[in-house]
Design a protein around this motif. Structure first.
Motif, short mmCIF file in Angstrom:
data_model
loop_
_atom_site.label_atom_id
_atom_site.label_comp_id
_atom_site.label_asym_id
_atom_site.label_seq_id
_atom_site.Cartn_x
_atom_site.Cartn_y
_atom_site.Cartn_z
N ARG A 94 -60.28 -16.43 44.38
CA ARG A 94 -61.01 -17.78 44.48
C ARG A 94 -60.33 -18.44 42.75
NH1 ARG A 94 -66.23 -16.34 44.76
NH2 ARG A 94 -66.07 -16.60 46.94
N ILE A 95 -60.28 -19.67 42.92
CA ILE A 95 -59.90 -20.38 41.80
C ILE A 95 -61.27 -21.12 41.43
CG2 ILE A 95 -58.45 -22.40 40.74
CD1 ILE A 95 -56.27 -21.52 42.41
N ARG A 96 -61.76 -20.96 40.40
CA ARG A 96 -63.36 -21.31 40.27
C ARG A 96 -63.51 -22.65 39.97
NH1 ARG A 96 -65.08 -17.05 35.95
NH2 ARG A 96 -67.15 -17.78 36.08
N ASN A 97 -64.75 -23.16 40.18
CA ASN A 97 -65.12 -24.61 39.47
C ASN A 97 -66.66 -24.25 39.40
OD1 ASN A 97 -65.44 -27.42 39.38
ND2 ASN A 97 -66.16 -27.55 41.39
N ASP A 98 -66.67 -23.65 38.13
CA ASP A 98 -68.20 -23.37 37.63
C ASP A 98 -68.00 -23.30 36.17
OD1 ASP A 98 -66.98 -21.07 37.23
OD2 ASP A 98 -68.52 -19.96 38.65
N ALA A 99 -69.32 -22.95 35.47
CA ALA A 99 -69.36 -22.75 34.05
C ALA A 99 -70.26 -21.49 33.92
CB ALA A 99 -69.86 -24.08 33.35
N THR A 100 -69.98 -20.66 32.84
CA THR A 100 -70.71 -19.55 32.47
C THR A 100 -71.16 -19.56 31.10
OG1 THR A 100 -68.56 -18.44 31.96
CG2 THR A 100 -69.59 -17.77 34.01
N THR A 101 -72.42 -19.28 30.82
CA THR A 101 -72.81 -19.22 29.55
C THR A 101 -73.04 -17.92 29.00
OG1 THR A 101 -73.99 -21.43 29.71
CG2 THR A 101 -74.83 -20.05 28.15
N VAL A 102 -72.46 -17.49 27.92
CA VAL A 102 -72.77 -16.12 27.30
C VAL A 102 -73.02 -16.36 25.79
CG1 VAL A 102 -71.63 -13.98 26.60
CG2 VAL A 102 -71.03 -15.12 28.94
N ALA A 103 -74.19 -15.71 25.49
CA ALA A 103 -74.74 -15.79 23.95
C ALA A 103 -74.86 -17.26 23.52
CB ALA A 103 -73.64 -15.15 23.05
N GLY A 104 -75.18 -18.06 24.41
CA GLY A 104 -75.41 -19.35 24.00
C GLY A 104 -74.02 -20.31 24.10
N LYS A 105 -72.93 -19.86 24.41
CA LYS A 105 -71.76 -20.66 24.47
C LYS A 105 -71.54 -20.67 25.80
CE LYS A 105 -66.99 -20.36 23.21
NZ LYS A 105 -65.63 -19.65 22.55
N THR A 106 -71.08 -21.84 26.43
CA THR A 106 -70.88 -22.51 27.69
C THR A 106 -69.25 -22.65 27.83
OG1 THR A 106 -72.96 -23.59 28.12
CG2 THR A 106 -71.26 -23.96 29.64
N THR A 107 -68.76 -21.95 28.82
CA THR A 107 -67.16 -21.89 29.14
C THR A 107 -67.05 -22.63 30.46
OG1 THR A 107 -66.84 -20.01 27.97
CG2 THR A 107 -65.32 -20.67 29.25
N ASP A 108 -66.28 -23.60 30.43
CA ASP A 108 -66.03 -24.13 31.79
C ASP A 108 -64.79 -23.38 32.52
OD1 ASP A 108 -65.46 -25.86 33.87
OD2 ASP A 108 -65.11 -27.84 32.76
N ASN A 109 -65.08 -22.88 33.65
CA ASN A 109 -63.91 -22.25 34.22
C ASN A 109 -63.20 -23.09 35.20
OD1 ASN A 109 -65.03 -19.69 33.09
ND2 ASN A 109 -66.63 -19.94 34.21
N SER A 110 -63.30 -24.35 35.28
CA SER A 110 -62.89 -25.05 36.35
C SER A 110 -61.32 -25.61 36.06
CB SER A 110 -63.53 -26.28 36.93
OG SER A 110 -63.63 -27.09 35.57
N VAL A 111 -60.51 -25.82 36.75
CA VAL A 111 -59.25 -26.75 36.60
C VAL A 111 -59.57 -28.24 36.63
CG1 VAL A 111 -56.87 -26.98 37.25
CG2 VAL A 111 -57.99 -24.77 37.58
#
Length: 212
Positions: free
Chosen positions: A162-179
């Motif tokens: 899968r090529i993702r289209n979501d975001a993850t939050t780790v230790a208060g830092k949000t990462t956009d994983n989408s293209v």
């Protein structure tokens, strides 16, 4: 020149009309170009997912515990039911994850296996980042307990890349994983997320580091 003659003078009228319509014409032109670029990018992402899963089903699994799974409720020689394996999700960092009781005892991630799949996908979409990619192994109902081929897992999962289209939050830092897609008319300030793309195939040998 009298006021009446000035009001009736039509010289340079064509230039004025062109100046008024030019912004609209340019907008239409860039919209057509961006529409083509968007569809082209979609096609490349779809192909990257397809080629990624073709690589994944014939090479060593990213989830190392798949090979060592035991199925106490299955008699040797019988098929392994789909319910015997909950989805195992592998991403670019950390161990793979699995929720439920039908999970491998080890969820370690084989980094080399992930890199092989990612490198194959980048051949079709060079701008792809590792955090854009997710690999999922789920039960298929295919595979026999006690498979004589001891080099590959008994269970033959459905593999989804899968090529993702979501975001993850780790230790208060949000990462956009989408293209993202950047239109020509909005470069630097206007971007749009591409949808998620995925492709699934049933696992084959799940051994080695090369694909035909």
């Amino acid at each position: 020149m009298s006021r009446l003659r000035f009001l009736r003078d039509e010289r340079a009228g064509t230039m004025a009309e062109f100046a008024l319509t030019l912004p609209l014409l340019m907008t239409f032109l860039f919209a057509i170009i961006d529409g083509g670029r968007y569809l082209y990018q979609r096609n490349k992402l779809e192909k990257a997912a397809q080629m990624g899963v073709r690589m994944a089903v014939v090479t060593t699994p990213v989830a190392t515990g798949l090979k060592a799974m035991t199925f106490t409720s299955v008699v040797p020689g019988e098929t392994i039911p789909a319910s015997a394996l909950n989805p195992v999700v592998c991403r670019d960092t950390g161990d793979c994850s699995c929720t439920g009781t039908a999970c491998p005892s080890s969820l370690a991630r084989d980094n080399a296996a992930f890199e092989r799949i990612y490198d194959r996908m980048k051949l079709f979409y060079p701008a792809l980042l590792k955090n854009n990619v997710e690999i999922v192994y789920s039960g298929s109902g295919i595979g026999y307990l006690g498979d004589p081929d001891t080099t590959s897992p008994d269970v033959k999962p459905v593999v989804t890349v899968r090529i993702r289209n979501d975001a993850t939050t780790v230790a208060g830092k949000t990462t956009d994983n989408s293209v993202t897609f950047i239109p020509l008319t909005g470069y630097g300030w206007a971007t749009m997320k591409m949808p998620a793309f995925q492709s699934s195939l049933t696992a084959e040998d799940l051994v080695g580091s090369q694909s035909n």
